[in-house]
Design a protein around this motif. Structure first.
Motif, mmCIF file in Angstrom:
data_model
loop_
_atom_site.group_PDB
_atom_site.id
_atom_site.type_symbol
_atom_site.label_atom_id
_atom_site.label_comp_id
_atom_site.label_asym_id
_atom_site.label_seq_id
_atom_site.Cartn_x
_atom_site.Cartn_y
_atom_site.Cartn_z
ATOM 1 N N VAL A 1 -12.048 17.885 50.090
ATOM 2 C CA VAL A 1 -11.870 17.328 51.433
ATOM 3 C C VAL A 1 -11.613 15.835 51.267
ATOM 4 C CG1 VAL A 1 -12.890 17.010 53.702
ATOM 5 C CG2 VAL A 1 -13.447 19.066 52.369
ATOM 6 N N THR A 2 -10.405 15.394 51.644
ATOM 7 C CA THR A 2 -9.978 14.028 51.345
ATOM 8 C C THR A 2 -9.314 13.397 52.555
ATOM 9 O OG1 THR A 2 -9.615 14.565 49.027
ATOM 10 C CG2 THR A 2 -8.486 12.641 49.861
ATOM 11 N N ILE B 1 -14.025 13.317 59.282
ATOM 12 C CA ILE B 1 -15.260 14.101 59.400
ATOM 13 C C ILE B 1 -16.474 13.185 59.309
ATOM 14 C CG2 ILE B 1 -16.658 15.889 58.285
ATOM 15 C CD1 ILE B 1 -14.087 17.253 57.425
ATOM 16 N N ARG B 2 -17.437 13.369 60.233
ATOM 17 C CA ARG B 2 -18.670 12.597 60.225
ATOM 18 C C ARG B 2 -19.823 13.386 59.607
ATOM 19 N NH1 ARG B 2 -19.074 8.206 63.545
ATOM 20 N NH2 ARG B 2 -21.256 8.663 63.961
ATOM 21 N N ARG C 1 -6.249 13.602 60.424
ATOM 22 C CA ARG C 1 -6.698 13.805 61.803
ATOM 23 C C ARG C 1 -7.848 14.811 61.916
ATOM 24 N NH1 ARG C 1 -1.101 13.906 65.421
ATOM 25 N NH2 ARG C 1 -0.248 11.932 64.635
ATOM 26 N N LEU C 2 -8.239 15.381 60.829
ATOM 27 C CA LEU C 2 -9.285 16.403 60.853
ATOM 28 C C LEU C 2 -10.637 15.756 61.158
ATOM 29 C CD1 LEU C 2 -9.890 19.417 60.370
ATOM 30 C CD2 LEU C 2 -10.338 18.856 57.976
ATOM 31 N N THR C 3 -11.307 16.237 62.217
ATOM 32 C CA THR C 3 -12.560 15.624 62.661
ATOM 33 C C THR C 3 -13.791 16.424 62.264
ATOM 34 O OG1 THR C 3 -12.341 16.715 64.815
ATOM 35 C CG2 THR C 3 -11.428 14.482 64.592
ATOM 36 N N ASP C 4 -13.638 17.722 62.041
ATOM 37 C CA ASP C 4 -14.804 18.507 61.629
ATOM 38 C C ASP C 4 -14.358 19.798 60.971
ATOM 39 O OD1 ASP C 4 -13.926 20.114 63.663
ATOM 40 O OD2 ASP C 4 -15.614 19.740 65.000
ATOM 41 N N ASN D 1 -13.524 9.920 52.918
ATOM 42 C CA ASN D 1 -13.985 10.357 54.236
ATOM 43 C C ASN D 1 -14.904 9.246 54.766
ATOM 44 O OD1 ASN D 1 -12.869 13.211 54.124
ATOM 45 N ND2 ASN D 1 -14.161 13.183 52.298
ATOM 46 N N LYS D 2 -14.291 8.204 55.253
ATOM 47 C CA LYS D 2 -15.000 6.951 55.508
ATOM 48 C C LYS D 2 -16.031 7.044 56.619
ATOM 49 C CE LYS D 2 -11.099 4.199 53.831
ATOM 50 N NZ LYS D 2 -11.755 3.945 52.538
#
Length: 912
Positions: free
Chosen positions: A405-406, A410-411, A386-389, A432-433
């Protein structure tokens, strides 16, 4: 209770003091109930001088109750440490090894829970106790983080423990005495040695040091026998409640116990059913390690209870008790499903060096969460779905060495995130698709060693250029379906590259790297059309045997770093070791002949530094120097031009140089035996071997009489060990057309008498500067297509065709022969010893210079035209003829009388 003897010495040959078992090895003294030492000796002298008054002879009746612990098991582990780590003295490492082994005995017992302890967890617990502190003699000059040092030393210790059967992970408690003999740790745990039992009520006794509980069963390792009288034990420094259930007494009373354990350095609450943190954790000001791994019911780091103050009680649910743990170094929250964090969790975490928040449900961090973590070295965020940034404060982690970071949402990574992370050594970005771009920022992490990128599915990025990175050692790119171009050129420390599932990758550049081995997955990539590996001196293997395809443009050079990026549509390989082709097998040969790949190749095998030049290069160099000399001495310019024109008009040109085919192999200046070329030679069409001292004949390079070969062109130059070109049946050299041999000091013959089959396609033979050459080929050799023979400067040559049993040979067939050139062959007497008739209807020219011993030309049969003979006038006048018809077979084309010279004059130039 049964008496358990512990054998510490087997087959003792020399006397020993029994006190060393405790002082040097760290074993407990035999004052425990039902325990004894067992020493086996090889002589009465060793027995008498080692035993004390109370010792006695002990007969072992049941071997299954005896664990063989050789006295030097731990000492050998110490020696292993010294050899691998190469720093510190042996005594320091010996105490570290003993401490690590004893602590492991506190973690593992016969009553341990089924939750396995990973190597990293055990190593971090050693570090929290201060066992793995840096040695005073540590080498300086290179940066090594505390975490990396701890990992490196801990791994070596575990390796030594496994090697000498002291401890093996994962640890499985023994269920019977037989299983207990596998390792020393299982034996000691099974028999309740080293670790002693304890209860919750005995937790606060000062003599206890490392304490562990499984349910209501507790045990501790205090090692009072190793503590001197001056040393004191203030209280427990480790409390391990790993896997305790909610019914466990110690877990239910934990909040009331922790404030009394103020010296605690390690608290392991992993895999317990905690729903909130005990508020008394805040009192553990000396705590270095807190493990909450696998606490799946823990959804908040706040406390739901009230804690005691001096005179009253107050509710502290508004902040986390972790906020006061200012000395905390290792925080393991792997598997804790947190969804929210506050800034106070990160307060006073300046000493934190390892943070693992994998499998959490957090969406974002507070903006200043990482601001004060100046010593953080490991940040692990695995499967934080759920991590976005990441907050911008993560860029302030100047000591970070490992970032993972897996599986996040994140964008974008924070801008300039890696500019401050100059100590970052390992980076993993996996699945991190939604991540869009990162390559440019990664290139700024100048200390990066390992880079792992996986599951990168951005359609906006087709190229990754990570060129001239100064420290990168390992690169991994997996499942990046839209990447078309990848360049790692100039990463001179890069040793390992792994590429998988790159469906659209077309161009790959690994030039100027230290890559050691290439995986078959790389050349087999389905759309790879260009693979460039120029300047890769460390590459020693290539997966020929696993190839399914090969890029259209493939350039590999172990030595040079070529500047241009323009390569022909042909495979080009420059290597310095024959063994590079060890895996080149029959499967590759079949693929080539079936036109799967490798249809056009240029292969050169030569040392990176060699003075050897191709023959044509030498001739060109000499010609240019001569022209330069003549131009400087203008007086002789007209003479030179006139002489050069006369030579060109009188003599025919030399044999055409080697025709380089579409499958060409060159070998220069090699000194080693040419092993590994067997299958490559089968598909080679042209070969040049020069300045080689290892090849005695082409057969020694891999030719086998039973195998077919595609060889068409062969040139040998300065191969001073070669005695013959072919020494066995060459039945399958049916494609050979041109052979050029020059300056072979040991060459005796072109081929032996055992080469009885035909060179069915051979057209030209050129032998030059072969001082030991005695004859060219046996008369039995069939040469149906031979057109040109050139033999020059072979001072020992006596006959051209030779055969010991040639009396029954009436004529020799050379149906395609057109020209023979013989020059400076002073001992040549015959074309063959028996003056055999030659059938050569197409023979047109015979050029002879300096063959003063030749008195007879061969008799001809079925000749269509007279053979034009060019030679010295004095030589022609001394020829002997069998008959007028014999003489009329040849037409002399001699130089004018004024151009003739004395044969006794030493020839210094052939300019006429």
């Amino acid at each position: 209770m049964m008496v358990v003897p512990l054998e510490v010495v087997e087959n003792l040959q020399w006397p020993i003091e029994t006190g060393s078992f405790t002082q040097d090895v760290g074993l407990p003294p035999p004052r425990w109930a039902n325990s004894q030492w067992f020493i086996s000796t090889t002589s009465h002298e060793a027995y008498n001088e080692s035993k004390s008054e109370n010792d006695r002879i002990f007969n072992v009746r049941y071997e299954e109750h005896v664990m063989i612990l050789v006295l030097f098991a731990l000492r050998l582990s110490t020696e292993h440490m010294v050899q691998v780590i190469c720093q510190g003295n042996e005594d320091q490492w010996h105490h570290i090894v003993i401490d690590c082994f004893h602590y492991a005995m506190a973690v593992f017992s016969r009553h341990s829970n089924g939750v396995l302890v990973t190597p990293d967890e055990l190593i971090y617990q050693w570090a929290a106790q201060g066992i793995l502190a840096r040695t005073s003699n540590e080498e300086t000059g290179t940066y090594s983080s505390k975490c990396s040092y701890v990992h490196r030393v801990g791994r070596v210790i575990l390796e030594a423990f496994q090697k000498y059967s002291l401890l093996q992970l994962p640890f499985l408690p023994a269920n019977d005495s037989d299983e207990a003999t596998v390792t020393a740790a299982q034996f000691l745990a099974y028999h309740d040695l080293i670790a002693e039992g304890t209860t919750v009520q005995q937790l606060f006794e000062n003599k206890k040091n490392w304490i562990s509980f499984a349910g209501d069963r507790g045990w501790h390792v205090s090692r009072q026998w190793l503590i001197s009288e001056q040393e004191t034990n203030n209280g427990p420094t480790a409390l391990i409640l790993r896997g305790c259930s909610q019914h466990s007494l110690v877990l239910s009373k934990l909040d009331n116990l922790l404030d009394k354990l103020c010296f605690l350095r390690a608290l392991d609450l992993s895999y317990t059913p905690l729903e909130s943190l005990p508020s008394s954790i805040g009192y553990l000001l000396n705590l270095r390690l807190l493990s909450l791994r696998g606490c799946r019911h823990l959804r908040t780091l706040f406390s739901s209870t009230k804690t005691r103050t001096t005179d009253s009680t107050m509710n502290i649910s508004s902040y986390s008790p972790m906020s006061t743990l200012c000395h905390l170094e290792i925080l393991d929250m792997n598997g804790v499903p947190l969804s929210h964090l506050t800034q106070d969790v990160a307060n006073q975490k300046g000493n934190l060096m390892h943070l693992d928040m994998s499998h959490s449900e957090i969406t974002t961090f507070p903006s200043n969460f990482f601001q004060d973590m100046s010593n953080l070295e490991d940040l692990i965020l695995v499967n934080c779905s759920r991590l976005t940034d990441l907050p911008h404060s993560v860029a302030e982690l100047s000591s970070l060495t490992n970032l993972e970071v897996t599986g996040t949402q994140i964008r974008y990574l924070p801008q300039n995130i890696f500019e401050e992370m100059q100590k970052l050594q390992s980076l993993k970005l996996i699945n991190n698709k939604k991540l869009i771009s990162f390559a440019e920022s990664i290139s700024r992490a100048h200390g990066l060693i390992d880079l792992h990128i996986e599951g990168y599915e951005s359609i906006m990025v087709e190229e990754i250029r990570l060129e001239k990175h100064p420290t990168l050692v390992s690169f991994m790119l997996i499942h990046a379906p839209y990447i078309r171009r990848l360049s790692l050129r100039g990463c001179r420390n890069l040793e390992s590259v792994e590429l998988k599932n790159l469906g659209l990758l077309e161009e790959l550049d690994l030039s100027a790297t230290a890559i050691q081995e290439l995986s078959a997955d790389i050349p087999n990539l389905p759309h790879l059309s260009q693979l460039v590996m120029v300047g890769v001196p460390s590459l020693r293997r290539f997966p020929w045997h696993k190839l399914k395809r090969l890029p259209d443009v493939f350039c590999l050079d172990q030595c040079a770093d070529r500047k241009n990026n323009q390569f022909d549509q042909v495979t080009q390989v420059w290597v310095n070791d024959f063994r590079f082709f060890y895996s080149f097998d029959q499967t590759v040969v079949d693929f080539i002949r079936n036109r799967r790949f490798f249809q056009h190749f240029y292969v050169q095998i030569a040392p990176c530094i060699t003075d050897c030049r191709k023959p044509q290069d030498v001739e060109l160099m000499l010609h240019n120097k001569l022209q330069e000399m003549v131009q400087k001495q203008t007086t002789y310019l007209d003479v030179y031009s006139s002489c050069n024109a006369e030579v060109n008009s009188v003599t025919s040109p030399l044999t055409a140089p080697l025709r380089q085919t579409d499958r060409h192999l060159e070998i220069f200046g090699m000194q080693q035996k040419p092993d590994g070329l067997y299958y490559l030679l089968k598909v080679t069409r042209s070969i040049l071997v020069a300045c080689d001292n290892s090849v005695s004949c082409l057969y020694s390079m891999g030719y086998n009489p039973g195998d077919s070969s595609d060889l068409e062109e062969c040139e040998l130059h300065e191969c001073h060990k070669m005695e013959r070109v072919f020494s066995v049946n060459v039945e399958d050299l049916k494609n050979l057309r041109n052979v050029h041999a020059c300056n072979l000091k040991r060459l005796v013959t072109f081929c032996t008498r055992y080469c009885t089959s035909a060179f069915s396609s051979l057209e030209r033979m050129h032998l030059e500067y072969c001082p030991r050459l005695e004859h060219m080929v046996p008369l039995g050799i069939k040469l149906p297509c031979l057109q040109t023979i050139d033999i020059m400067f072979c001072y020992n040559l006596k006959t051209i065709f030779n055969y010991e049993d040639s009396n029954d040979i009436i004529s020799y067939q050379l149906p395609g022969l057109q020209r023979i050139r013989l020059q400076e062959l002073p001992l040549l007497q015959h074309f063959d010893y028996n003056n055999t008739t030659i059938v050569a209807p197409m023979w047109k020219e015979l050029h002879i210079r300096g063959c003063w011993s030749l008195r007879r030309l061969p008799r001809l049969q079925d000749q269509l035209k007279m053979v034009k003979v060019s030679g010295e006038r004095s030589w022609w006048n001394k020829l002997q003829w069998d008959s007028p018809s014999h003489c009329k077979s040849y037409e002399p084309k001699l130089p004018p009388a004024f151009a003739s010279f004395d044969k006794r004059v030493e020839v210094t130039s052939y300019l006429r």
